[in-house]
Design an enzyme around this catalytic site. Structure first.
Site, mmCIF file in Angstrom:
data_model
loop_
_atom_site.group_PDB
_atom_site.id
_atom_site.type_symbol
_atom_site.label_atom_id
_atom_site.label_comp_id
_atom_site.label_asym_id
_atom_site.label_seq_id
_atom_site.Cartn_x
_atom_site.Cartn_y
_atom_site.Cartn_z
ATOM 1 N N TYR A 225 -7.814 14.633 -9.935
ATOM 2 C CA TYR A 225 -8.495 14.326 -8.682
ATOM 3 C C TYR A 225 -7.644 13.374 -7.830
ATOM 4 O O TYR A 225 -7.008 12.465 -8.370
ATOM 5 C CB TYR A 225 -9.849 13.650 -8.943
ATOM 6 C CG TYR A 225 -10.850 14.485 -9.698
ATOM 7 C CD1 TYR A 225 -11.896 15.126 -9.036
ATOM 8 C CD2 TYR A 225 -10.774 14.617 -11.082
ATOM 9 C CE1 TYR A 225 -12.834 15.873 -9.731
ATOM 10 C CE2 TYR A 225 -11.698 15.372 -11.780
ATOM 11 C CZ TYR A 225 -12.719 15.994 -11.107
ATOM 12 O OH TYR A 225 -13.647 16.735 -11.803
ATOM 13 N N HIS A 233 -13.338 16.538 -4.830
ATOM 14 C CA HIS A 233 -13.147 17.654 -5.745
ATOM 15 C C HIS A 233 -11.742 17.552 -6.341
ATOM 16 O O HIS A 233 -10.832 16.977 -5.734
ATOM 17 C CB HIS A 233 -13.312 18.992 -5.030
ATOM 18 C CG HIS A 233 -14.723 19.285 -4.611
ATOM 19 N ND1 HIS A 233 -15.710 19.595 -5.512
ATOM 20 C CD2 HIS A 233 -15.305 19.317 -3.381
ATOM 21 C CE1 HIS A 233 -16.837 19.807 -4.869
ATOM 22 N NE2 HIS A 233 -16.624 19.640 -3.572
ATOM 23 N N LYS A 264 -8.543 25.636 -6.721
ATOM 24 C CA LYS A 264 -7.700 24.624 -7.327
ATOM 25 C C LYS A 264 -6.349 25.245 -7.670
ATOM 26 O O LYS A 264 -6.219 26.469 -7.785
ATOM 27 C CB LYS A 264 -8.345 24.042 -8.592
ATOM 28 C CG LYS A 264 -9.750 23.504 -8.377
ATOM 29 C CD LYS A 264 -10.343 22.941 -9.644
ATOM 30 C CE LYS A 264 -11.838 22.720 -9.515
ATOM 31 N NZ LYS A 264 -12.208 21.899 -8.375
#
Length: 288
Positions: A225, A233, A264
């Site tokens: 993070y 997020h 991601k």
């Protein structure tokens, strides 16, 4: 034991932090998140909102030890019969707590009376006038001025009942307040090559300013993070693999698609032949 260090309790190779202030310090000052695993006192029949203790990842524990921020104690020795001195100390503490609560309760009741004094006066005046009206109806000579007369109430005239001991709030310890400070023990993580790789990756990313948590729910080793996970997020799914680990095309596609679906970047983390950390990112790009 070092002064100012956080005390971490170890039970069956798992590290726990029981002090709420220490948990906040770890998160706010040291970027160590861990995860709460205890039952919430007010919401016992659920597992969404959890409470103390905070369980640390092995990598988090090793990093904190390396930085000299914590001391480890044997948590299994907390469950023992208290001595007479400890029992007496507990009774003295509870008596002082009761005296403090009794003082605060009196002050709170007094403040409530002051806040509602006008309403109390109006209520007492209405009750008095009702009694006067009943006496007048019974034939007694009651002057009208008695109905209009204002009440003079003194705050000190009110009787404030003392707090009873059965109504006091009882403090339940989340950690052993009398744990001997000479119960330090050794921490063996990391040992294997895999554990050393995970720890090196964790330490390197942590020193770069990231927050890290377990990445198991996304099929990785860590979630990375840019800030506190309560506010951000994760950017990366870190996957720790040996440098010469063989991967087929299907594995690469699987990880790439997974990262794309959850927005991601998959980060393959290894130690090369020169004993240097290397990072390889996987980004899924559709071919039209």
């Amino acid at each position: 034991m070092g002064e100012g260090r956080i005390r971490v309790s170890v039970v069956k190779d798992c590290a726990y932090v029981w002090n709420a202030e220490d948990v906040c310090m770890l998160r706010e000052k040291h970027r160590i998140v861990g995860r709460l695993v205890g039952c919430h006192a007010r919401f016992a029949r659920q597992n969404i909102q959890l409470s103390l203790p905070l369980q640390l990842l092995p990598e988090e524990t090793s990093l904190l030890l390396l930085k000299g921020m914590v001391d480890l104690v044997d948590g299994t020795k907390s469950y023992r019969t208290p001595t007479e001195q400890q029992k007496q100390a507990l009774e003295r503490m509870r008596e002082k707590t009761f005296q403090d609560q009794e003082h605060l309760a009196r002050q709170q009741k007094r403040d409530d009376i002051v806040k509602n004094l006008d309403k109390i006066k109006a209520g007492k005046k209405a009750k008095r006038n009702k009694d006067l009206e009943e006496r007048r109806s019974a034939g007694e000579d009651i002057d009208q001025s008695q109905f209009d007369e204002d009440l003079d109430l003194d705050i000190d005239s009110f009787q404030i009942e003392p707090l009873r001991k059965e109504n006091m709030m009882i403090q339940i310890f989340t950690e052993d307040p009398w744990q001997e400070m000479d119960q330090s023990l050794d921490w063996t993580f990391p040992v294997t090559e895999e554990e050393n790789l995970r720890f090196r990756v964790f330490r390197d990313l942590w020193e770069k300013g990231y927050y890290l948590t377990s990445g198991g729910k996304f099929g990785g080793t860590f979630l990375v993070y840019p800030g506190d996970p309560l506010r951000y997020h994760s950017f990366y799914i870190a996957v720790c693999l040996p440098y010469k680990h063989k991967m087929c095309g299907q594995d690469i596609i699987t990880m790439g698609r997974l990262g794309s679906d959850v927005k991601k970047t998959v980060l393959l983390c290894s130690v090369n032949d020169n004993n240097e950390l290397t990072y390889t990112s996987l980004v899924w790009t559709a071919i039209s």
